[in-house]
Design an enzyme around this catalytic site. Structure first.
Site, PDB file in Angstrom:
ATOM      1  N   LYS A  46       4.962  34.185 -19.351  1.00  0.00           N
ATOM      2  CA  LYS A  46       3.583  34.267 -17.921  1.00  0.00           C
ATOM      3  C   LYS A  46       2.872  35.682 -18.099  1.00  0.00           C
ATOM      4  O   LYS A  46       1.740  36.097 -17.876  1.00  0.00           O
ATOM      5  CB  LYS A  46       2.752  33.242 -17.911  1.00  0.00           C
ATOM      6  N   GLY A  47       3.686  36.144 -17.071  1.00  0.00           N
ATOM      7  CA  GLY A  47       3.939  37.737 -16.695  1.00  0.00           C
ATOM      8  C   GLY A  47       3.172  38.925 -17.302  1.00  0.00           C
ATOM      9  O   GLY A  47       2.550  39.700 -15.863  1.00  0.00           O
ATOM     10  N   GLU A 103       5.204  44.059 -21.136  1.00  0.00           N
ATOM     11  CA  GLU A 103       6.247  42.804 -20.155  1.00  0.00           C
ATOM     12  C   GLU A 103       5.223  42.868 -18.666  1.00  0.00           C
ATOM     13  O   GLU A 103       4.598  44.295 -18.642  1.00  0.00           O
ATOM     14  CB  GLU A 103       7.733  43.892 -20.114  1.00  0.00           C
ATOM     15  N   ASP A 104       5.767  42.388 -18.132  1.00  0.00           N
ATOM     16  CA  ASP A 104       5.114  42.919 -15.996  1.00  0.00           C
ATOM     17  C   ASP A 104       5.574  43.821 -15.592  1.00  0.00           C
ATOM     18  O   ASP A 104       5.398  44.909 -15.260  1.00  0.00           O
ATOM     19  CB  ASP A 104       5.388  41.558 -15.830  1.00  0.00           C
ATOM     20  N   ASP A 107      13.606  44.881 -14.621  1.00  0.00           N
ATOM     21  CA  ASP A 107      13.983  45.104 -13.710  1.00  0.00           C
ATOM     22  C   ASP A 107      16.133  45.454 -14.430  1.00  0.00           C
ATOM     23  O   ASP A 107      15.848  46.705 -15.000  1.00  0.00           O
ATOM     24  CB  ASP A 107      14.031  42.808 -13.011  1.00  0.00           C
ATOM     25  N   LYS A 135      11.538  48.685 -12.828  1.00  0.00           N
ATOM     26  CA  LYS A 135      12.544  49.279 -11.389  1.00  0.00           C
ATOM     27  C   LYS A 135      13.828  49.329 -11.945  1.00  0.00           C
ATOM     28  O   LYS A 135      15.306  49.464 -12.372  1.00  0.00           O
ATOM     29  CB  LYS A 135      12.801  47.939 -11.001  1.00  0.00           C
ATOM     30  N   PHE A 156      10.881  42.308  -4.146  1.00  0.00           N
ATOM     31  CA  PHE A 156      10.436  41.118  -5.174  1.00  0.00           C
ATOM     32  C   PHE A 156       8.844  41.544  -5.200  1.00  0.00           C
ATOM     33  O   PHE A 156       8.451  41.165  -3.891  1.00  0.00           O
ATOM     34  CB  PHE A 156      10.912  39.948  -4.932  1.00  0.00           C
ATOM     35  N   ASP A 163       4.937  36.426 -10.705  1.00  0.00           N
ATOM     36  CA  ASP A 163       5.474  34.770 -10.237  1.00  0.00           C
ATOM     37  C   ASP A 163       6.275  34.954  -9.349  1.00  0.00           C
ATOM     38  O   ASP A 163       7.619  35.668  -9.193  1.00  0.00           O
ATOM     39  CB  ASP A 163       5.391  33.597 -11.473  1.00  0.00           C
ATOM     40  N   ARG A 169       0.945  33.995  -9.455  1.00  0.00           N
ATOM     41  CA  ARG A 169       0.265  34.932 -10.507  1.00  0.00           C
ATOM     42  C   ARG A 169      -1.425  35.274 -10.509  1.00  0.00           C
ATOM     43  O   ARG A 169      -1.282  36.145 -10.652  1.00  0.00           O
ATOM     44  CB  ARG A 169       0.629  34.454 -11.582  1.00  0.00           C
TER      45      ARG A 169
HETATM   46  P1  IMP Z   1      14.673  41.429 -16.383  1.00  0.00           P
HETATM   47  O1  IMP Z   1      15.674  40.463 -17.581  1.00  0.00           O
HETATM   48  O2  IMP Z   1      15.743  41.726 -15.353  1.00  0.00           O
HETATM   49  O3  IMP Z   1      14.622  42.890 -16.444  1.00  0.00           O
HETATM   50  O4  IMP Z   1      14.222  40.756 -16.021  1.00  0.00           O
HETATM   51  C1  IMP Z   1      12.635  40.497 -16.408  1.00  0.00           C
HETATM   52  C2  IMP Z   1      12.020  39.595 -15.518  1.00  0.00           C
HETATM   53  O5  IMP Z   1      12.340  39.087 -14.492  1.00  0.00           O
HETATM   54  C3  IMP Z   1      10.294  39.763 -15.295  1.00  0.00           C
HETATM   55  O6  IMP Z   1       9.733  39.835 -16.935  1.00  0.00           O
HETATM   56  C4  IMP Z   1       9.675  38.792 -14.387  1.00  0.00           C
HETATM   57  O7  IMP Z   1       9.024  37.672 -15.212  1.00  0.00           O
HETATM   58  C5  IMP Z   1      10.885  38.725 -13.685  1.00  0.00           C
HETATM   59  N1  IMP Z   1      11.088  39.578 -12.828  1.00  0.00           N
HETATM   60  C6  IMP Z   1      12.160  40.493 -12.583  1.00  0.00           C
HETATM   61  N2  IMP Z   1      11.677  41.471 -11.109  1.00  0.00           N
HETATM   62  C7  IMP Z   1      10.554  40.518 -10.690  1.00  0.00           C
HETATM   63  C8  IMP Z   1       9.986  40.691  -9.591  1.00  0.00           C
HETATM   64  O8  IMP Z   1      10.038  41.721  -8.341  1.00  0.00           O
HETATM   65  N3  IMP Z   1       8.837  40.004  -9.432  1.00  0.00           N
HETATM   66  C9  IMP Z   1       8.703  38.625 -10.174  1.00  0.00           C
HETATM   67  N4  IMP Z   1       9.190  38.456 -10.766  1.00  0.00           N
HETATM   68  C10 IMP Z   1      10.188  39.580 -11.677  1.00  0.00           C
HETATM   69 MG    MG Z   2       8.428  38.156 -17.468  1.00  0.00          MG
END
Ligand code: IMP
Ligand code: MG
Length: 184
Positions: A46-47, A103-104, A107, A135, A156, A163, A169
């Site tokens: 949903k991000g 994507e939001d 990470d 990040k 975070f 969220d 959100r």
């Molecule tokens: P990744 O797979 O580790 O790159 O994470 C991606 C997902 O983790 C994002 O689409 C977010 O939903 C969530 N996420 C990562 N960092 C944050 C943050 O700082 N705040 C909120 N959601 C996060």
């Molecule tokens: Mg997400």
């Protein structure tokens, strides 16, 4: 009155105006790279709900853009669970289209890596990724992110779709969350 009214929501990192400016910049770059091709924006629920909606409307009207969404679950609380699961798939035929994953935040990169694999199998003409926040120092996999709105600090972040346990959100800005204070 201060816009910060929720327990645990700390410093505002990016205001609504700064987000709008970044989204316009992303739309400009996309339109420059894909001026006349059929684009499908695939928002990751949903991000990226708000980003996808705002990005679509920031594209010049002559861009042939379609909208689709998919949903993944990968994140339990404030730490990545490491395993990505597809909860809802796209509904459009992506073959021959220029697909942009929206994507939001990227990470560890695991979600984006999974999505690039999943959508790449639909035979798109090209596949790119766009995220509001990046990040880069947190990556655990080497994955390409073509368009990023902001590099963000090691904190975070919540708001504008992002969220913590389904909360925050709806905030129109991006802010740091003090996870302990939010639960206090
Ligand atoms: P990744 O797979 O580790 O790159 O994470 C991606 C997902 O983790 C994002 O689409 C977010 O939903 C969530 N996420 C990562 N960092 C944050 C943050 O700082 N705040 C909120 N959601 C996060
Ligand atoms: Mg997400």
């Amino acid at each position: 009155m201060s816009p910060v009214t929720r327990a645990g929501v700390g410093a505002i990192l990016f205001t609504a105006d700064e987000i709008a400016e970044a989204v316009s910049g992303l739309a400009e770059r996309l339109a420059r790279d894909l001026p006349s091709e059929p684009i499908v924006l695939v928002g990751v629920l949903k991000g990226a709900l708000f980003l996808t909606a705002d990005l679509a409307r920031a594209l010049p009207p002559q861009v042939d853009a379609r909208l689709d969404y998919l949903a993944v679950s990968s994140y339990a609380g404030a730490r990545s669970a490491g395993e990505v699961r597809l909860v809802q798939d796209v509904s459009l035929d992506l073959a021959g289209k220029h697909v942009v994953i929206v994507e939001d935040i990227v990470d560890t990169g695991l979600t984006l890596q999974y999505l690039r694999g999943h959508l790449g199998r639909r035979k798109p003409a090209s596949l790119r990724a766009c995220a509001l926040l990046d990040k880069p120092y947190r990556r655990s996999v080497d994955v390409t992110l073509e368009y990023a709105g902001f590099a963000c600090p090691d904190a975070f972040i919540v708001g504008y779709g992002l969220d913590y346990q389904e909360l925050y959100r709806n905030l129109p800005y991006l802010a740091k969350l003090d996870v302990r204070a939010s639960e206090g």
